[in-house]
Design a protein around this motif. Structure first.
Motif, PDB file in Angstrom:
ATOM      1  N   GLU A  88       1.314  -1.636   0.048  1.00 13.02           N
ATOM      2  CA  GLU A  88      -0.225  -0.085  -0.304  1.00 13.02           C
ATOM      3  C   GLU A  88       0.626   1.495  -0.276  1.00 13.02           C
ATOM      4  O   GLU A  88       1.500   1.810  -0.609  1.00 13.02           O
ATOM      5  CB  GLU A  88      -0.759  -0.028   1.030  1.00 13.02           C
ATOM      6  N   ALA A  89       2.176   1.525   0.549  1.00 17.54           N
ATOM      7  CA  ALA A  89       2.724   2.569   0.959  1.00 17.54           C
ATOM      8  C   ALA A  89       3.523   2.891  -0.223  1.00 17.54           C
ATOM      9  O   ALA A  89       3.499   3.667  -0.870  1.00 17.54           O
ATOM     10  CB  ALA A  89       3.497   1.934   1.965  1.00 17.54           C
ATOM     11  N   ALA A  90       3.572   1.011  -1.300  1.00 20.98           N
ATOM     12  CA  ALA A  90       4.325   1.266  -2.493  1.00 20.98           C
ATOM     13  C   ALA A  90       3.544   2.148  -2.995  1.00 20.98           C
ATOM     14  O   ALA A  90       3.697   2.680  -4.355  1.00 20.98           O
ATOM     15  CB  ALA A  90       4.832   0.210  -3.007  1.00 20.98           C
ATOM     16  N   LEU A  91       1.829   1.553  -3.453  1.00 16.18           N
ATOM     17  CA  LEU A  91       0.977   2.297  -3.413  1.00 16.18           C
ATOM     18  C   LEU A  91       0.990   3.780  -3.928  1.00 16.18           C
ATOM     19  O   LEU A  91       1.305   4.458  -4.718  1.00 16.18           O
ATOM     20  CB  LEU A  91      -0.392   2.192  -3.806  1.00 16.18           C
ATOM     21  N   ALA A  92       0.878   4.556  -2.970  1.00 16.34           N
ATOM     22  CA  ALA A  92       0.681   5.539  -2.389  1.00 16.34           C
ATOM     23  C   ALA A  92       2.081   6.948  -3.325  1.00 16.34           C
ATOM     24  O   ALA A  92       1.153   7.800  -3.017  1.00 16.34           O
ATOM     25  CB  ALA A  92       1.292   5.977  -0.568  1.00 16.34           C
ATOM     26  N   GLN A  93       2.939   5.933  -3.093  1.00 15.40           N
ATOM     27  CA  GLN A  93       4.092   6.996  -3.351  1.00 15.40           C
ATOM     28  C   GLN A  93       4.375   7.002  -5.436  1.00 15.40           C
ATOM     29  O   GLN A  93       4.779   7.233  -6.604  1.00 15.40           O
ATOM     30  CB  GLN A  93       5.557   6.159  -3.657  1.00 15.40           C
ATOM     31  N   GLY A  94       3.027   6.122  -5.853  1.00 12.55           N
ATOM     32  CA  GLY A  94       2.900   6.024  -7.211  1.00 12.55           C
ATOM     33  C   GLY A  94       3.448   4.876  -8.265  1.00 12.55           C
ATOM     34  O   GLY A  94       3.440   4.928  -9.118  1.00 12.55           O
ATOM     35  N   VAL A  95       3.813   4.129  -7.045  1.00  8.40           N
ATOM     36  CA  VAL A  95       4.027   2.802  -8.458  1.00  8.40           C
ATOM     37  C   VAL A  95       3.315   1.961  -8.237  1.00  8.40           C
ATOM     38  O   VAL A  95       2.452   1.813  -7.485  1.00  8.40           O
ATOM     39  CB  VAL A  95       5.021   1.903  -6.538  1.00  8.40           C
ATOM     40  N   SER A  96       3.276   1.295  -9.991  1.00  3.90           N
ATOM     41  CA  SER A  96       1.998   0.610 -10.377  1.00  3.90           C
ATOM     42  C   SER A  96       2.365  -0.613 -10.038  1.00  3.90           C
ATOM     43  O   SER A  96       3.308  -1.342 -10.480  1.00  3.90           O
ATOM     44  CB  SER A  96       2.210   0.713 -12.150  1.00  3.90           C
ATOM     45  N   VAL A  97       1.605  -1.024  -8.609  1.00  2.00           N
ATOM     46  CA  VAL A  97       1.599  -2.803  -8.784  1.00  2.00           C
ATOM     47  C   VAL A  97       1.142  -3.559  -9.780  1.00  2.00           C
ATOM     48  O   VAL A  97       2.697  -4.857  -9.154  1.00  2.00           O
ATOM     49  CB  VAL A  97       1.005  -3.024  -6.979  1.00  2.00           C
ATOM     50  N   GLY A  98       0.198  -3.681 -10.050  1.00  2.00           N
ATOM     51  CA  GLY A  98       0.811  -4.463 -11.582  1.00  2.00           C
ATOM     52  C   GLY A  98       1.482  -4.118 -12.655  1.00  2.00           C
ATOM     53  O   GLY A  98       2.232  -5.351 -12.212  1.00  2.00           O
ATOM     54  N   ALA A  99       2.588  -3.440 -12.435  1.00  2.00           N
ATOM     55  CA  ALA A  99       3.933  -3.525 -13.225  1.00  2.00           C
ATOM     56  C   ALA A  99       4.629  -4.380 -12.881  1.00  2.00           C
ATOM     57  O   ALA A  99       5.408  -5.077 -12.862  1.00  2.00           O
ATOM     58  CB  ALA A  99       4.581  -2.065 -13.752  1.00  2.00           C
ATOM     59  N   VAL A 100       4.430  -4.431 -10.774  1.00  3.54           N
ATOM     60  CA  VAL A 100       5.549  -4.939 -10.947  1.00  3.54           C
ATOM     61  C   VAL A 100       5.281  -6.196 -10.334  1.00  3.54           C
ATOM     62  O   VAL A 100       6.134  -7.044 -10.774  1.00  3.54           O
ATOM     63  CB  VAL A 100       5.927  -4.125  -8.938  1.00  3.54           C
ATOM     64  N   PHE A 101       3.868  -6.381 -10.574  1.00  2.00           N
ATOM     65  CA  PHE A 101       3.846  -8.300 -10.797  1.00  2.00           C
ATOM     66  C   PHE A 101       3.785  -9.193 -11.887  1.00  2.00           C
ATOM     67  O   PHE A 101       4.402 -10.417 -12.294  1.00  2.00           O
ATOM     68  CB  PHE A 101       2.159  -8.762 -10.189  1.00  2.00           C
ATOM     69  N   ALA A 102       3.787  -8.006 -13.190  1.00  2.00           N
ATOM     70  CA  ALA A 102       3.629  -8.468 -14.250  1.00  2.00           C
ATOM     71  C   ALA A 102       4.993  -8.584 -14.794  1.00  2.00           C
ATOM     72  O   ALA A 102       6.301  -9.763 -14.908  1.00  2.00           O
ATOM     73  CB  ALA A 102       3.838  -7.546 -14.942  1.00  2.00           C
ATOM     74  N   MET A 103       6.409  -7.683 -13.880  1.00  2.00           N
ATOM     75  CA  MET A 103       7.233  -7.575 -14.354  1.00  2.00           C
ATOM     76  C   MET A 103       8.072  -9.370 -13.464  1.00  2.00           C
ATOM     77  O   MET A 103       8.926  -9.755 -13.966  1.00  2.00           O
ATOM     78  CB  MET A 103       7.987  -6.077 -13.423  1.00  2.00           C
ATOM     79  N   SER A 104       7.365  -9.310 -12.234  1.00  2.00           N
ATOM     80  CA  SER A 104       8.173 -10.525 -11.364  1.00  2.00           C
ATOM     81  C   SER A 104       7.691 -11.676 -12.022  1.00  2.00           C
ATOM     82  O   SER A 104       8.784 -13.175 -12.335  1.00  2.00           O
ATOM     83  CB  SER A 104       7.439 -10.402 -10.082  1.00  2.00           C
ATOM     84  N   TRP A 105       6.617 -11.786 -12.856  1.00  2.00           N
ATOM     85  CA  TRP A 105       6.387 -12.961 -13.557  1.00  2.00           C
ATOM     86  C   TRP A 105       6.940 -13.512 -14.774  1.00  2.00           C
ATOM     87  O   TRP A 105       7.665 -14.274 -15.180  1.00  2.00           O
ATOM     88  CB  TRP A 105       4.730 -12.896 -14.110  1.00  2.00           C
ATOM     89  N   ALA A 106       7.303 -12.037 -15.567  1.00  2.00           N
ATOM     90  CA  ALA A 106       8.318 -12.101 -16.727  1.00  2.00           C
ATOM     91  C   ALA A 106       9.756 -12.523 -15.985  1.00  2.00           C
ATOM     92  O   ALA A 106      10.659 -13.292 -16.525  1.00  2.00           O
ATOM     93  CB  ALA A 106       8.678 -11.103 -17.250  1.00  2.00           C
ATOM     94  N   MET A 107      10.175 -12.261 -15.147  1.00  2.00           N
ATOM     95  CA  MET A 107      11.419 -12.266 -14.785  1.00  2.00           C
ATOM     96  C   MET A 107      11.826 -13.955 -14.700  1.00  2.00           C
ATOM     97  O   MET A 107      12.748 -14.658 -14.875  1.00  2.00           O
ATOM     98  CB  MET A 107      12.150 -11.439 -13.403  1.00  2.00           C
ATOM     99  N   ALA A 108      10.971 -14.535 -13.554  1.00  2.00           N
ATOM    100  CA  ALA A 108      10.268 -15.607 -13.079  1.00  2.00           C
ATOM    101  C   ALA A 108      10.729 -17.125 -14.646  1.00  2.00           C
ATOM    102  O   ALA A 108      11.182 -17.671 -14.596  1.00  2.00           O
ATOM    103  CB  ALA A 108       9.012 -15.895 -12.326  1.00  2.00           C
ATOM    104  N   GLY A 109       9.717 -16.495 -15.765  1.00  2.00           N
ATOM    105  CA  GLY A 109       9.314 -17.194 -16.710  1.00  2.00           C
ATOM    106  C   GLY A 109      10.735 -17.018 -17.524  1.00  2.00           C
ATOM    107  O   GLY A 109      11.361 -17.849 -17.663  1.00  2.00           O
ATOM    108  N   GLY A 110      11.340 -15.495 -17.255  1.00  2.00           N
ATOM    109  CA  GLY A 110      12.950 -16.005 -18.096  1.00  2.00           C
ATOM    110  C   GLY A 110      14.016 -16.523 -17.430  1.00  2.00           C
ATOM    111  O   GLY A 110      14.629 -17.411 -17.831  1.00  2.00           O
TER     112      GLY A 110
END
Lengths: 296, 266
Positions: A176-198
């Motif tokens: 939540e704190a990351a969201l409040a700073q303007g971090v897109s949590v969705g992008a972070v999820f997507a990125m983590s899955w992409a990294m795991a797949g790679g």
């Protein structure tokens, strides 16, 4: 003595593969607290892609692996977007079960492409050996160790210095704190899955060097499970160390079966799980995991 | 102008937490928002920064407007880009990251201007400059509050929403935080200050709202609130004191009177 060190090196080679797969697990777990059982599926998908890509004219192992890594990463990203994202906020357990279904699905489709033919990633090493000081080691193991070391270094720099890496660490700590700073949590999820797949695709490519890809190949990725439990679910260094530890333990019991003869023949298959259980008795949160602070 | 019109927020489809709240914060103004626990102050801030989703909350009626444009439906990142940033209750700094990394996260939406903004924040909070490379979790409570405020300022907000910045701080630090809020405001940033410490909040605010069970029950300039008898009694703990500061004893009969009288507008 030489023989012992050679066995250890073999273990490091195999352990590097485990470490790479386990890193994918941990990255997803840290960002979204989901244990993704789809890692074996991504590994198989990556390897099958490599075996097809190397058959295209002008594409060798060195082009096919990065390409397959990229494609598997994108594929994992798509899976996250389509299947996992709508489940955000639902029980973690339900999401974990979905990832099991995903794994079975991806594996089944990938196996259909394997067919009954023997497929190879056409790696440049095969079973060739080289001498490393007094040791005679297989080139593929050295390659796996070097690749893992390079990727771990890249990951370290990524998490340390890039904007996205920092955002991923922030989300891991307080969404939540990351969201409040303007971090897109969705992008972070997507990125983590992409990294795991790679990472799974790279791990698969190196695991498949010097052997053929068959429908039992995915069992290699299953060993990443005791690895992440051993290393601690939420620790990246833990995944690397535990991967190497379990790889070495496995190689040693392969080379010296009489050490564990009381377990019967072929004990090396269960050794990763044994090591995991033994460590968990002493450290329930794994070697490097965050100790859960609970008030009773 | 940051405005909220007749806002209704429902949690989990059943809990009506805000029942028609209207407030407004003009650019460069400090507005205080007072209220007891559970009045809906934090919910209002969540509605302003797009964080209702995380708590399964929804805006069911009314609107949030920024300069006349509805922004209630936007995602947190979009709202940060448009200049609304929140310092959440309990500071919520990233304890395992360093001070500088916390600031970098604050500048996530605009990394190019990290350097100049960091310079500005570090001049405002010199204590952070000294501890730049330290792990944020090891800072003292006051330093953590400064870090949380500094991190929010890294987004260069036009409206800064502060949720109980004095929470758990020693009186001297509360004074320091108050002075910092004034300093931030002097650079042109509008501040919506949610506080339990009503004395501190009203001493710097130009306007104040009092919320109770999801409604705004008082809406007056801060000076008038300070002299409002109910606010003096229930928020400033100055029951029975007159403006001159003299005290009179109160009997338990009058405590009952307090209970009856506290249903402000019903």
């Amino acid at each position: 003595m030489i023989e012992l060190f050679e066995a250890v090196f073999r273990g490091l080679g195999q352990g590097s593969v485990y470490a790479l797969i386990a890193l994918g697990f941990v990255i997803i777990y840290k960002s979204s607290h989901v244990i993704s059982f789809a890692q074996p599926g991504f590994m198989i998908a990556g390897v099958v892609l490599v075996t097809y890509l190397v058959e295209l004219p002008g594409i060798g192992f060195w082009v096919a692996v990065p390409l397959a890594t990229l494609l598997t990463g994108l594929f994992a990203l798509g899976i996250e977007r389509a299947v996992i994202r709508p489940m955000v906020g639902r029980p973690i357990f339900a999401i974990a079960i979905i990832t099991i279904a995903l794994d079975i699905l991806i594996r089944t489709v990938a196996h259909a492409y394997l067919g009954i033919n023997v497929r190879h990633v056409q790696d440049p090493w095969g079973l060739r050996t080289m001498s490393l000081g007094p040791l005679t080691v297989q080139q593929r193991h050295l390659a796996a160790v070097l690749a893992a070391a390079a990727l771990v270094a890249v990951l370290f720099l990524f998490f340390r210095y890039t904007r996205m890496g920092l955002a991923m660490r922030a989300v891991a700590q307080d969404q939540e704190a990351a969201l409040a700073q303007g971090v897109s949590v969705g992008a972070v999820f997507a990125m983590s899955w992409a990294m795991a797949g790679g990472l799974a695709a790279v791990a698969g490519s190196f695991a498949a060097s010097g052997r053929s890809v068959d429908p039992l190949f995915w069992l290699i990725a299953l060993t990443a499970l005791p690895v992440i439990i051993l290393g601690g679910l939420d620790s990246l260094p833990g995944a690397v160390v535990a991967g190497l530890v379990i790889g070495v333990a496995q190689a040693l019991t392969q080379s010296y079966p009489h050490w564990v003869s009381f377990l019967g023949t072929n004990a090396s298959v269960i050794v990763p799980w044994l090591v995991m259980i033994l460590v968990l008795v002493v450290r329930p949160y794994g070697l490097f995991g965050t100790r859960e602070v609970e008030r009773v | 102008m940051l405005q909220v019109h007749n806002l209704e927020v429902v949690y989990d489809d059943v809990m009506l937490v805000l029942r028609g709240v209207s407030i407004s914060v003009a650019p460069g103004q400090i507005v205080a928002l007072l209220g007891a626990n559970g009045a809906g102050k934090s919910t209002l801030l969540r509605a302003l920064t797009g964080l209702l989703d995380v708590h399964h909350g929804k805006i069911t009626r009314g609107s949030v407007d920024l300069d006349g444009q509805p922004v209630g439906h936007l995602r947190p990142a979009q709202l940060v880009t448009r200049g609304i940033t929140q310092v959440m209750e309990g500071r919520r700094i990233f304890a395992e990251l360093t001070v500088e990394e916390n600031l970098r996260i604050g500048a996530h939406t605009n990394p190019r201007q990290f350097k100049e903004r960091a310079d500005r924040v570090l001049t405002l909070f010199p204590v952070l400059a000294d501890r730049r490379r330290d792990t944020a979790g090891y800072l003292s409570g006051g330093e953590q509050q400064m870090l949380a405020m500094g991190r929010a300022l890294m987004a260069n907000p036009r409206y800064l929403l502060l949720d109980e910045p004095s929470l758990g701080l020693a009186p001297r630090l509360v004074d320091q935080v108050r002075d910092l809020i004034v300093a931030i405001n002097e650079t042109g940033t509008g501040v919506l200050l949610v506080e339990q410490n009503a004395t501190m909040a009203l001493s710097i605010a130009s306007h104040g709202y009092v919320m109770e069970t999801g409604k705004v029950v008082l809406d007056k300039p801060a000076k008038e609130l300070l002299s409002d008898e109910d606010v003096r009694e229930f928020y400033l703990g100055l029951a029975g004191t007159d403006m001159a500061g003299g005290t009179g004893r109160r009997s338990f009969r009058e405590v009952k009177h307090y209970k009856r009288r506290k249903r402000w507008l019903s």
